[in-house]
Motif scaffolding. Sequence first.
Motif, PDB file in Angstrom:
ATOM      1  N   ALA A 218       0.836  -1.223  -0.036  1.00 52.93           N
ATOM      2  CA  ALA A 218      -0.065  -0.047   0.051  1.00 52.93           C
ATOM      3  C   ALA A 218       0.959   1.223  -0.080  1.00 52.93           C
ATOM      4  CB  ALA A 218      -0.817  -0.039   1.492  1.00 52.93           C
ATOM      5  N   GLY A 219       0.580   2.249  -0.830  1.00 46.03           N
ATOM      6  CA  GLY A 219       1.369   3.547  -0.765  1.00 46.03           C
ATOM      7  C   GLY A 219       2.490   3.382  -1.851  1.00 46.03           C
ATOM      8  N   VAL A 220       3.073   2.221  -2.037  1.00 46.99           N
ATOM      9  CA  VAL A 220       3.967   2.188  -3.057  1.00 46.99           C
ATOM     10  C   VAL A 220       3.492   1.413  -4.313  1.00 46.99           C
ATOM     11  CG1 VAL A 220       6.161   0.631  -3.271  1.00 46.99           C
ATOM     12  CG2 VAL A 220       5.604   1.157  -1.143  1.00 46.99           C
ATOM     13  N   HIS A 221       2.714   0.476  -4.562  1.00 46.55           N
ATOM     14  CA  HIS A 221       2.103  -0.160  -5.709  1.00 46.55           C
ATOM     15  C   HIS A 221       0.759   0.235  -5.903  1.00 46.55           C
ATOM     16  CE1 HIS A 221       5.490  -3.054  -4.441  1.00 46.55           C
ATOM     17  NE2 HIS A 221       5.958  -2.953  -5.424  1.00 46.55           N
ATOM     18  N   TYR A 222      -0.051   0.411  -4.892  1.00 41.47           N
ATOM     19  CA  TYR A 222      -1.290   0.895  -5.053  1.00 41.47           C
ATOM     20  C   TYR A 222      -1.874   1.744  -3.761  1.00 41.47           C
ATOM     21  CZ  TYR A 222      -2.606  -2.447  -1.272  1.00 41.47           C
ATOM     22  OH  TYR A 222      -2.379  -3.058  -0.073  1.00 41.47           O
ATOM     23  N   ASN A 223      -3.143   2.273  -4.078  1.00 45.56           N
ATOM     24  CA  ASN A 223      -3.874   2.837  -2.919  1.00 45.56           C
ATOM     25  C   ASN A 223      -5.268   2.506  -3.393  1.00 45.56           C
ATOM     26  OD1 ASN A 223      -1.862   4.551  -1.576  1.00 45.56           O
ATOM     27  ND2 ASN A 223      -1.812   5.861  -3.493  1.00 45.56           N
TER      28      ASN A 223
ATOM     29  N   LEU B  73      -3.547   2.394  -9.223  1.00 45.57           N
ATOM     30  CA  LEU B  73      -2.329   1.885  -9.441  1.00 45.57           C
ATOM     31  C   LEU B  73      -1.219   2.855  -9.444  1.00 45.57           C
ATOM     32  CD1 LEU B  73      -3.465  -0.952 -12.217  1.00 45.57           C
ATOM     33  CD2 LEU B  73      -3.169  -1.153  -9.324  1.00 45.57           C
ATOM     34  N   ILE B  74      -0.241   2.658  -8.787  1.00 44.25           N
ATOM     35  CA  ILE B  74       0.655   3.980  -8.870  1.00 44.25           C
ATOM     36  C   ILE B  74       1.893   3.625  -9.901  1.00 44.25           C
ATOM     37  CG2 ILE B  74       2.295   5.062  -7.290  1.00 44.25           C
ATOM     38  CD1 ILE B  74       0.918   3.915  -4.788  1.00 44.25           C
TER      39      ILE B  74
END
Length: 149
Positions: free
Chosen positions: A84-89, A111-112
């Motif tokens: 969470a917060g790296v790859h997706y929120n 998706l980040i």
Amino acid sequence: MKIKLLIVAIIPLMFMGCINDLFDEGDTLKSFDGPTVVGFFPLEQERSLSDETASVQIQLIGEQRATDLAVSYSVVSSSSTAEAGVHYNITTSSPVTLSSGTSTVDVVIELIEDSLGAGEEVVLILNLEGGSGVDASVNLANARVFIRG
């Protein structure tokens, strides 16, 4: 010879009246008569970071409710490789509300961009917990989102 041909033609016609009894009548006569449950759909999907978002639908399986239904879900951190917060929120917070008279609601996942290199993949696993007197279906309680770079 003519009588034999006539018999060969008549016999199949006699059985045509039984055809409907031999085959399934489709979904028109089927109904769900089990307990009301909720489940994820789809259970697995693959998304590229270029897709920008993914969504997993929570479906009510059973009769629609006359009142809103709060349904909880969580991320299975111990089995997920996505962070969470790296790859997706996740933009849809838990619990999510199934409005009265409806059967579905979407959990939206942002998706980040540039969080993975080309060819890299992580997995996000969600667990459906149910809500207000409605359990999660055992077979439909986990959803996996494979996120590719």
